[in-house]
Motif scaffolding. Structure first.
Motif, mmCIF file in Angstrom:
data_model
loop_
_atom_site.group_PDB
_atom_site.id
_atom_site.type_symbol
_atom_site.label_atom_id
_atom_site.label_comp_id
_atom_site.label_asym_id
_atom_site.label_seq_id
_atom_site.Cartn_x
_atom_site.Cartn_y
_atom_site.Cartn_z
ATOM 1 N N LYS A 347 0.847 -1.188 0.000
ATOM 2 C CA LYS A 347 0.000 0.000 0.000
ATOM 3 C C LYS A 347 0.890 1.249 0.000
ATOM 4 N N THR A 348 0.531 2.209 -0.808
ATOM 5 C CA THR A 348 1.309 3.452 -0.864
ATOM 6 C C THR A 348 0.462 4.610 -0.334
ATOM 7 N N GLY A 349 1.092 5.768 -0.312
ATOM 8 C CA GLY A 349 0.353 6.979 0.073
ATOM 9 C C GLY A 349 -0.062 7.754 -1.167
ATOM 10 N N GLY A 350 -0.187 7.026 -2.285
ATOM 11 C CA GLY A 350 -0.555 7.674 -3.553
ATOM 12 C C GLY A 350 -2.049 7.985 -3.625
ATOM 13 N N ARG A 351 -2.385 8.888 -4.526
ATOM 14 C CA ARG A 351 -3.798 9.281 -4.695
ATOM 15 C C ARG A 351 -4.492 8.312 -5.646
ATOM 16 N N GLU A 356 -4.842 13.296 -9.857
ATOM 17 C CA GLU A 356 -4.939 13.797 -8.482
ATOM 18 C C GLU A 356 -3.562 13.802 -7.802
ATOM 19 N N GLN A 357 -2.780 12.777 -8.118
ATOM 20 C CA GLN A 357 -1.412 12.708 -7.551
ATOM 21 C C GLN A 357 -0.617 13.949 -7.972
ATOM 22 N N LYS A 358 -0.748 14.309 -9.246
ATOM 23 C CA LYS A 358 -0.002 15.484 -9.739
ATOM 24 C C LYS A 358 -0.500 16.763 -9.059
ATOM 25 N N GLY A 361 -0.203 15.883 -4.803
ATOM 26 C CA GLY A 361 1.007 15.252 -4.268
ATOM 27 C C GLY A 361 0.641 14.001 -3.485
ATOM 28 N N GLY A 362 1.638 13.137 -3.260
ATOM 29 C CA GLY A 362 1.386 11.910 -2.497
ATOM 30 C C GLY A 362 1.529 12.164 -1.001
ATOM 31 N N GLU A 363 1.309 11.092 -0.234
ATOM 32 C CA GLU A 363 1.403 11.202 1.234
ATOM 33 C C GLU A 363 2.422 10.182 1.768
ATOM 34 N N PRO A 364 3.700 10.568 1.750
ATOM 35 C CA PRO A 364 4.726 9.613 2.198
ATOM 36 C C PRO A 364 4.551 9.170 3.649
ATOM 37 N N ASP A 365 3.948 10.026 4.478
ATOM 38 C CA ASP A 365 3.712 9.650 5.880
ATOM 39 C C ASP A 365 2.788 8.452 6.011
ATOM 40 N N LYS A 366 2.001 8.212 4.955
ATOM 41 C CA LYS A 366 1.061 7.081 5.019
ATOM 42 C C LYS A 366 1.479 5.973 4.062
ATOM 43 N N CYS A 367 2.750 5.979 3.671
ATOM 44 C CA CYS A 367 3.182 5.106 2.569
ATOM 45 C C CYS A 367 4.142 4.030 3.069
ATOM 46 N N SER A 368 3.752 2.765 2.940
ATOM 47 C CA SER A 368 4.627 1.694 3.431
ATOM 48 C C SER A 368 5.861 1.539 2.532
ATOM 49 N N VAL A 369 5.759 1.927 1.266
ATOM 50 C CA VAL A 369 6.931 1.825 0.378
ATOM 51 C C VAL A 369 7.967 2.886 0.786
ATOM 52 N N TYR A 370 7.477 4.084 1.094
ATOM 53 C CA TYR A 370 8.403 5.123 1.562
ATOM 54 C C TYR A 370 9.056 4.686 2.878
ATOM 55 N N ASP A 371 8.272 4.064 3.758
ATOM 56 C CA ASP A 371 8.834 3.561 5.016
ATOM 57 C C ASP A 371 9.951 2.547 4.757
ATOM 58 N N ALA A 390 9.765 15.138 -4.249
ATOM 59 C CA ALA A 390 9.090 14.871 -5.529
ATOM 60 C C ALA A 390 7.706 14.275 -5.273
ATOM 61 N N CYS A 391 7.584 13.485 -4.227
ATOM 62 C CA CYS A 391 6.281 12.880 -3.894
ATOM 63 C C CYS A 391 5.278 13.951 -3.491
ATOM 64 N N VAL A 392 5.643 14.754 -2.504
ATOM 65 C CA VAL A 392 4.648 15.697 -1.960
ATOM 66 C C VAL A 392 4.323 16.829 -2.943
ATOM 67 N N GLN A 395 5.378 15.276 -8.278
ATOM 68 C CA GLN A 395 6.238 15.010 -9.438
ATOM 69 C C GLN A 395 6.685 13.559 -9.526
ATOM 70 N N ARG A 396 6.237 12.741 -8.591
ATOM 71 C CA ARG A 396 6.702 11.354 -8.597
ATOM 72 C C ARG A 396 5.507 10.414 -8.637
ATOM 73 N N THR A 397 5.686 9.302 -9.328
ATOM 74 C CA THR A 397 4.609 8.315 -9.343
ATOM 75 C C THR A 397 4.985 7.163 -8.413
ATOM 76 N N CYS A 398 3.959 6.516 -7.892
ATOM 77 C CA CYS A 398 4.213 5.409 -6.961
ATOM 78 C C CYS A 398 4.929 4.251 -7.664
ATOM 79 N N GLY A 399 4.667 4.113 -8.953
ATOM 80 C CA GLY A 399 5.310 3.023 -9.708
ATOM 81 C C GLY A 399 6.830 3.138 -9.622
ATOM 82 N N SER A 400 7.355 4.370 -9.742
ATOM 83 C CA SER A 400 8.819 4.504 -9.722
ATOM 84 C C SER A 400 9.376 4.164 -8.340
ATOM 85 N N CYS A 401 8.662 4.526 -7.277
ATOM 86 C CA CYS A 401 9.120 4.163 -5.921
ATOM 87 C C CYS A 401 9.080 2.654 -5.742
ATOM 88 N N LYS A 402 7.978 2.053 -6.208
ATOM 89 C CA LYS A 402 7.846 0.599 -6.040
ATOM 90 C C LYS A 402 8.959 -0.137 -6.789
HETATM 91 FE FE1 SF4 Z 1 4.854 6.636 -1.578
HETATM 92 FE FE2 SF4 Z 1 6.467 7.137 -3.611
HETATM 93 FE FE3 SF4 Z 1 3.832 7.053 -3.962
HETATM 94 FE FE4 SF4 Z 1 4.948 9.045 -2.645
HETATM 95 S S1 SF4 Z 1 5.251 8.553 -4.784
HETATM 96 S S2 SF4 Z 1 3.144 7.920 -2.032
HETATM 97 S S3 SF4 Z 1 6.608 8.000 -1.582
HETATM 98 S S4 SF4 Z 1 5.162 5.340 -3.326
#
Ligand code: SF4
Length: 432
Positions: A347-351, A356-358, A361-371, A390-392, A395-402
């Motif tokens: 599970k990520t903190g993505g929208r 909507e993500q763009k 922004g995402g929510e790294p505080d709620k993101c297990s991948v960021y953790d 880049a997340c908040v 500018q970043r997609t969850c796919g690239s973090c994963k």
């Molecule tokens: Fe998590 Fe990366 Fe998605 Fe941000 S962009 S919510 S850090 S997976």
């Protein structure tokens, strides 16, 4: 746009801090500037609180003896949560600590009903082999509770200072709880205090890296340390406003007090059962003198153990990580490709949409991948900072973090498992 200034911040930490303020846990931030080359978990505020860690730091910086201790229950599989504690132990060992790791087989046997044979097998093959693979050096101590006479004898002694009400308030014991379960709880206090026995060089600051939920146990053990000591030292003020220390004991022989009276330099006054020390400007020196006399008279002298508190990683599926739910965590013996797949399913903190993500922004505080990246997979703070930003800012997609986390996880698991094979060959170097 949801821009956070502090990339290490977490709502969890705020909650823990509020909770701990009530119990006198100090923020780790205050000590952080004093730490030379701090561990990743310190830099990123995963370790957010402490009790008495300043004494451990003093010893570390003055090249005086200090210890680090933690224990692992040999049940289930070793996972990333255990790795985090092991890294803290190893970091302290590298900083000069006498390091102790206990395998809590008494606890596993009494609480989980695991056979002694299985406890030993799991203790060695899951926990100890990984501990060595992560870098624990043989001059440290690895032991099983059931094989350590020191720990068993001390737990019996500690048992005389603890009562059922105290233990049940902490562990929820009821009339149905077995006596051996209670013994195993007090054995954990003996684990924590035994590095200070004479066999291991006597009293010294000892740090226990624990999860945020373990504080009641630390409070119990610190209380027991005070109760076990022959003397109680209290700072007081007389009617002229002068500070002095009163050293008291109900049980110490008068000879011990007389010896203290003769040994402590300066202005001391001896009474029946206590001694007042005026004008002692060096408390540490006073403490050392008192401890020497305690030990000479066959008493115990414990420095109340210090602790550091870390927050927990979120489970891969959100919520808490649970060792009984394989999908919520990554075990160090998971097949590396399966580990990578778990990351991709996390599970990520993505929208809910890219748009909507763009925008938000995402929510790294709620993101297990960021953790995963923050706790384990990225050593470079700058790189992590860039990902956070880049997340908040969308500018970043969850796919690239994963993809990044999955690739790093597969590599880590593969390398760790190779190191485990080498560690297995070195088991003889460790007294087990
Ligand atoms: Fe998590 Fe990366 Fe998605 Fe941000 S962009 S919510 S850090 S997976």
């Amino acid at each position: 746009m949801n821009v956070k200034i502090d990339p290490w911040s977490s709502t969890n930490i705020v909650d823990y801090s509020k909770l701990f303020e009530e119990f006198g846990i100090m923020p780790f931030d205050d000590l952080y500037p004093r730490i030379d080359n701090p561990h990743r978990l310190m830099r990123r505020k995963v370790i957010f609180g402490h009790r008495s860690y300043e004494y451990v730091l003093d010893a570390m910086q003055n090249k005086e003896p200090f210890a680090v201790m933690s224990g692992f229950m040999p049940s289930g599989h070793i996972h990333l949560g255990h790795k985090m504690v092991m890294e803290e132990i190893i970091w302290h060992q590298q900083k000069g600590a006498d390091a102790f790791v206990g395998i809590a087989d008494r606890e596993a046997h009494s609480v989980r009903g695991i056979s002694w044979e299985k406890c030993r097998d799991t203790g060695i093959n899951e926990y100890i082999v990984s501990l060595i693979a992560l870098g624990f050096e043989p001059h440290g101590h690895i032991y099983f509770q059931s094989s350590s006479d020191n720990v068993k004898d001390l737990s019996f002694e500690l048992g005389s200072k603890a009562n059922f009400s105290e233990l049940s308030a902490i562990y929820g014991f009821t009339g149905e709880t077995s006596v051996s379960h209670m013994v195993s709880a007090i054995t954990q206090s003996a684990d924590i205090l035994h590095p200070q026995l004479e066999d291991h060089g006597g009293p010294k600051p000892t740090v226990i890296p624990v999860g945020a939920d373990q504080d009641p146990h630390m409070r119990l053990t610190r209380g027991l340390a005070h109760k076990m000591n022959m003397f109680k030292i209290e700072g007081r003020e007389n009617k002229d406003g002068q500070h002095y220390f009163s050293i008291r004991s109900k049980a110490a022989p008068q000879g011990a007090l007389e010896e203290l009276h003769d040994t402590i330099p300066g202005n001391t006054k001896l009474f029946e059962g206590h001694l007042d020390v005026l004008g002692a400007d060096n408390f540490e020196e006073l403490l050392r003198t008192v401890r020497d006399v305690e030990l000479r008279y066959g008493g115990y002298a414990f420095v109340p153990p210090a602790s550091t508190y870390h927050r927990f990683m979120s489970g891969l599926q959100g919520g808490k990580m649970s060792s009984s739910i394989p999908e919520s965590h990554i075990a160090l013996l998971d097949d590396p490709r399966e580990g990578a797949k778990k990351v991709k399913r996390a599970k990520t903190g993505g929208r809910i949409s890219l748009e909507e993500q763009k925008k938000l922004g995402g929510e790294p505080d709620k993101c297990s991948v960021y953790d995963l990246l923050l706790f384990h997979l990225l050593e470079d703070d700058q790189e992590l900072l860039q990902i956070h930003e880049a997340c908040v800012t969308g500018q970043r997609t969850c796919g690239s973090c994963k993809n990044l986390a999955a690739e790093r996880m597969e590599k880590f698991l593969k390398e760790h498992q190779e190191k485990r094979e080498l560690a297995r060959e070195r088991l003889d170097e460790y007294c087990l």
